[in-house]
Design a protein around this motif. Structure first.
Motif, PDB file in Angstrom:
ATOM      1  N   TYR A 185       5.765   4.878 -12.047  1.00 18.32           N
ATOM      2  CA  TYR A 185       5.216   3.573 -11.682  1.00 18.32           C
ATOM      3  C   TYR A 185       5.491   2.561 -12.804  1.00 18.32           C
ATOM      4  CZ  TYR A 185       2.691   6.414  -8.270  1.00 18.32           C
ATOM      5  OH  TYR A 185       2.376   7.290  -7.259  1.00 18.32           O
ATOM      6  N   ALA A 186       5.575   1.311 -12.448  1.00 14.06           N
ATOM      7  CA  ALA A 186       5.830   0.254 -13.429  1.00 14.06           C
ATOM      8  C   ALA A 186       4.774   0.290 -14.532  1.00 14.06           C
ATOM      9  CB  ALA A 186       5.833  -1.109 -12.743  1.00 14.06           C
ATOM     10  N   ASN A 231       1.112   2.283  -2.092  1.00 13.63           N
ATOM     11  CA  ASN A 231       0.124   1.294  -2.530  1.00 13.63           C
ATOM     12  C   ASN A 231      -0.026   1.277  -4.057  1.00 13.63           C
ATOM     13  OD1 ASN A 231      -1.080   3.817  -2.480  1.00 13.63           O
ATOM     14  ND2 ASN A 231      -2.972   3.146  -1.484  1.00 13.63           N
ATOM     15  N   VAL A 232       0.255   2.398  -4.715  1.00 14.93           N
ATOM     16  CA  VAL A 232       0.213   2.417  -6.181  1.00 14.93           C
ATOM     17  C   VAL A 232       1.460   1.727  -6.744  1.00 14.93           C
ATOM     18  CG1 VAL A 232       0.004   3.867  -8.241  1.00 14.93           C
ATOM     19  CG2 VAL A 232      -1.138   4.543  -6.124  1.00 14.93           C
ATOM     20  N   ILE A 233       2.595   1.917  -6.095  1.00 18.48           N
ATOM     21  CA  ILE A 233       3.815   1.194  -6.498  1.00 18.48           C
ATOM     22  C   ILE A 233       3.567  -0.309  -6.429  1.00 18.48           C
ATOM     23  CG2 ILE A 233       6.185   0.631  -5.813  1.00 18.48           C
ATOM     24  CD1 ILE A 233       6.515   3.496  -4.857  1.00 18.48           C
ATOM     25  N   GLU A 234       2.957  -0.750  -5.327  1.00 14.87           N
ATOM     26  CA  GLU A 234       2.677  -2.176  -5.136  1.00 14.87           C
ATOM     27  C   GLU A 234       1.704  -2.692  -6.189  1.00 14.87           C
ATOM     28  OE1 GLU A 234       0.907  -5.265  -1.744  1.00 14.87           O
ATOM     29  OE2 GLU A 234       1.014  -3.108  -1.323  1.00 14.87           O
ATOM     30  N   ALA A 235       0.650  -1.927  -6.460  1.00 13.14           N
ATOM     31  CA  ALA A 235      -0.349  -2.339  -7.447  1.00 13.14           C
ATOM     32  C   ALA A 235       0.259  -2.432  -8.838  1.00 13.14           C
ATOM     33  CB  ALA A 235      -1.517  -1.365  -7.450  1.00 13.14           C
ATOM     34  N   ALA A 236       1.067  -1.443  -9.203  1.00 15.68           N
ATOM     35  CA  ALA A 236       1.672  -1.419 -10.541  1.00 15.68           C
ATOM     36  C   ALA A 236       2.701  -2.528 -10.717  1.00 15.68           C
ATOM     37  CB  ALA A 236       2.318  -0.062 -10.790  1.00 15.68           C
ATOM     38  N   ALA A 237       3.370  -2.889  -9.617  1.00 15.47           N
ATOM     39  CA  ALA A 237       4.399  -3.930  -9.691  1.00 15.47           C
ATOM     40  C   ALA A 237       3.812  -5.328  -9.735  1.00 15.47           C
ATOM     41  CB  ALA A 237       5.350  -3.802  -8.502  1.00 15.47           C
ATOM     42  N   SER A 238       2.610  -5.488  -9.178  1.00 15.20           N
ATOM     43  CA  SER A 238       2.032  -6.835  -9.068  1.00 15.20           C
ATOM     44  C   SER A 238       0.889  -7.094 -10.042  1.00 15.20           C
ATOM     45  CB  SER A 238       1.537  -7.067  -7.638  1.00 15.20           C
ATOM     46  OG  SER A 238       0.583  -6.094  -7.265  1.00 15.20           O
ATOM     47  N   ALA A 239       0.415  -6.042 -10.717  1.00 17.91           N
ATOM     48  CA  ALA A 239      -0.681  -6.200 -11.686  1.00 17.91           C
ATOM     49  C   ALA A 239      -0.587  -5.086 -12.722  1.00 17.91           C
ATOM     50  CB  ALA A 239      -2.034  -6.151 -10.970  1.00 17.91           C
TER      51      ALA A 239
END
Length: 318
Positions: A235-236, A200-208
């Motif tokens: 993370y991104a 969920n942190v990967i997703e958050a960092a990639a999308s915002a």
């Protein structure tokens, strides 16, 4: 003649079947709820053990309701039982303390460690728009903690510990909604615990644009948890290391498991770990340094592998 040949063939079939049953070692691996990252890790371990042993060891993954249940079942299970739990729970069970008060059993003293798996790692994820770069900056912000999880309990504890109790707005929502809520501006941040890198942190960092907060050494000492560093670039947009806390998790069995099986399981796990890391990056966070988190005794069979591998064990682990 025909009867004798049939009798011989039947005897050979029984003998071959007996050999197969003897050669194949079956293990039950009990970890977490289906759908969780730790259940997924169990499946990955099962696949790796089967591949690494050429099918000589077959691991069946069992769903669990949590670490306390895993430890409790060690009383009744046999030598084929492997389970995961934080080392602290094993110590509590052996001492008959906390959730194990009045439920003690001599068999808890027979619990033995095999190898570490990814730690439960705390992530305090804040949106870049919130402007928060440390814990003090969380005052007045809206944070999603989730409900009933280790991360939610631990996150609430940290807010109180660092003087933020009553100064942070706690969002009434499930953690599964965290990324969408962060992107929509409904929350300023969320708290999650799991293996790193956390999906969920990967997703958050990639999308915002997000900032994952670091703790100071003094804050880490106050939490009484293990220090863990998430390398820059995990993370991104993460230019620097993230310094946070973790709760170690270890795969255990009991002394009922024979030494050769414990040795083979442990050796195969470490031999296959790099391949597992290619498919699931959270395995890359498991290394020899995590051995220090094992506070109890290590199974003699596993200890044999560590001796061969040149990995030193403490007196308490032997």
């Amino acid at each position: 003649m025909t009867y004798r040949l049939l009798k011989l063939a039947f005897g050979l079939t029984l003998a071959f079947g007996s050999f197969q049953a003897h050669a194949e070692t079956r293990i039950t691996y009990k970890s977490a709820k289906t759908g969780s990252s730790y259940y997924q890790m169990g499946v990955q371990i099962a696949e790796a053990i089967k591949a690494g042993s050429n099918g000589d060891m077959i691991v069946t993954v069992e769903e669990s309701q949590g670490s306390v249940q895993n430890v409790m079942e060690a009383k009744a299970r046999g030598g084929d039982y492997v389970f995961t739990t934080p080392p602290a729970l094993v110590s509590l069970a052996q001492g008959g303390k906390a959730m194990f008060e009045g439920k003690g059993d001599p068999k808890f003293d027979e619990i033995r460690a095999l190898f570490p798996i990814p730690s439960l790692t705390m992530h305090f994820v804040m949106s870049a728009d919130s402007g928060v770069s440390d814990f003090a900056g969380m005052e007045g912000k809206t944070i999603l903690l989730g409900k009933g999880s280790f991360g939610a309990t631990e996150g609430e504890k940290y807010l109180k510990m660092f003087g933020l109790e009553g100064k942070v707005n706690i969002a009434d929502a499930e953690l599964s909604n965290a990324v969408a809520a962060l992107k929509n501006g409904q929350i300023d941040g969320f708290v999650t615990a799991g293996s790193w890198p956390a999906p969920n942190v990967i997703e958050a960092a990639a999308s915002a644009d997000v900032t994952v907060l670091s703790l100071s050494d003094d804050q880490i000492a106050e939490t009484k948890r293990s220090k863990l560093v998430i390398p820059a670039g995990t993370y991104a947009g993460q230019a620097e290391d993230i310094v946070t806390t973790s709760l170690p998790v270890v795969a255990y069995t009991t002394s009922a498991m024979d030494d050769d099986t414990a040795y083979a399981l442990t050796k195969t796990f470490w031999d296959e770990k790099a391949k597992m890391g290619e498919e699931a990056p959270w395995w890359n966070g498991v290394d020899q340094a995590l051995m220090a988190n094992i506070t109890g005794k290590i199974h003699p069979g596993a200890a044999r592998y560590y001796q061969e591998a040149g990995i030193e064990l403490t007196d308490a682990q032997k």
